[in-house]
Enzyme design. Structure first.
Site, PDB file in Angstrom:
ATOM      1  CE  LYS A 144     -13.793 -44.850  57.326  1.00 15.05           C
ATOM      2  NZ  LYS A 144     -12.588 -44.362  56.663  1.00 15.05           N
ATOM      3  CE  LYS A 156      -9.221 -39.543  53.238  1.00  9.03           C
ATOM      4  NZ  LYS A 156      -8.711 -40.522  54.073  1.00  9.03           N
TER       5      LYS A 156
END
Length: 374
Positions: free
Chosen positions: A178, A286
């Protein structure tokens, strides 16, 4: 067999009657705070859905809540999933496909996509258990295993180094990092990881955090370090289509790096725009962004348009990750698999579902996805 042919047959031919449907909060602490460019999470506050059919088979689903990414908060998700459960209990006996249409009607669009995904999961899980078919077979039967990456959130270089060494020992070959809050800090973290896990593949996920020129600068700095990420995910804001397209061009032409849309590809409408304007090389599927049914349509269109696929999650337990994993294994066309979030939780309330052997998940031959809450 196409990805969804077994599933299509089930929806068209299998008749269901819901005997019980209920929802409950699913709260689990994280091992450490999950910090990304757009938010920070200290614990999971999701919603679990349990559906029991008249034949006695039980299916489970999960609606994940991730601030700034999912439209629902936990309270809204509890209210809407309760409404959906009430509707399901009242429906007469009908084909599974028609029940799923009813769910889509009461939980429309992006506003309720996460809850819709959770209710669809539970319904499909119960139906698959009723016919005794594991979901990976229902979705195409390509494989009963997947290999996932593992995520390092935004942390200090020292902490990133510790995590990377630990994950190397555990057999993880791909690290998803990240980034996107602080360019200088991101580079320092990358250097620290490289020292302890020199052979790992990197996925960079900026969660919309960079400006266009910063995203290009990151790739340039990495190039100077002789590091080529296998993927650069959502480098810029979801509405910055021109910036996303520019980063994709530069990444591909200058550095040989693929760029993925995540927040910019929430549904079928977004995907059509991505295809029309040739915006990115990869899209991240997703289930919580679009629900299960629409995700299957998105997958088919992306594949037929030559766009590569990644599968990911919000921050979910093994209920939702198990379902997504079955789907990815069964369809078998995902180049990038990012279904690691159960490994970041401080506890595991879910039993059954799959075996996690380091980075490899192995799915059982039980009907449905096999996971349930104690």
């Amino acid at each position: 067999m196409s990805a969804a042919s077994g599933f299509k047959t089930l929806t068209e031919n299998f008749t269901v009657k819901v005997r019980k449907a209920e929802n409950r909060e699913l709260n689990v602490p994280l091992l450490s705070p999950f910090t990304i460019a757009s938010s920070r999470l200290d614990s999971v506050g999701n919603v679990a859905i349990r559906i029991e059919l008249s034949g006695g088979c039980v299916g489970w689903g999960e609606a994940p809540i991730l601030p700034s990414v999912t439209a629902e908060d936990q309270l809204t998700a509890m209210v809407k999933s309760r409404e959906a459960c009430e509707l399901l209990r009242e429906l007469p006996e009908m084909k599974l496909g028609h029940v799923l249409e009813e769910i889509g009607g009461i939980l429309p669009g992006h506003r309720f996509a996460s809850v819709r995904a959770g209710v669809e999961m539970a319904m499909i899980d119960a139906a698959a258990k009723s016919v005794g078919v594991p979901l990976w077979k229902l979705f195409g039967g390509a494989s009963n295993t997947i290999t996932t990456d593992i995520t390092i959130p935004i942390v200090s270089p020292a902490e990133a180094s510790y995590l990377a060494a630990k994950y190397r020992e555990e057999g993880f070959k791909t690290l998803k990092l990240k980034v996107g809050k602080n360019l200088k800090a991101d580079i320092e973290v990358l250097q620290a990881i490289r020292e302890v896990h020199p052979t790992c593949s990197f996925i960079l996920d900026a969660n919309e955090g960079y400006k266009t020129e910063e995203a290009v600068e990151v790739l340039q700095k990495l190039h100077e370090m002789k590091v080529t990420p296998v993927l650069f995910e959502q480098p810029v804001h979801r509405d910055n289509w021109e910036g996303l397209r520019h980063v994709t061009r530069v990444a591909k032409d200058r550095f040989g790096v693929s760029v993925a849309a995540d927040e910019s590809c929430r549904d079928l409408t977004d995907l059509k725009r991505i295809i029309k304007d040739d915006v990115v090389d990869v899209v991240n599927i997703k289930l919580a962004k679009s629900g299960v049914l629409e995700a299957l349509v998105v997958i088919e269109l992306a594949r037929s348009s030559g766009i590569e696929l990644m599968i990911g999650g919000m921050v979910e337990t093994r209920l939702a990750m198990g379902f997504s994993g079955h789907l990815a294994a069964g369809i078998g066309c995902f180049r990038f698999i990012d279904l690691d979030t159960p490994l970041l939780l401080a506890g595991d309330p879910v039993q059954g579902g799959y075996k996690a052997l380091g980075a490899v998940y192995e799915f059982t031959d039980e009907g449905g996805h096999g996971g349930y809450l104690h």
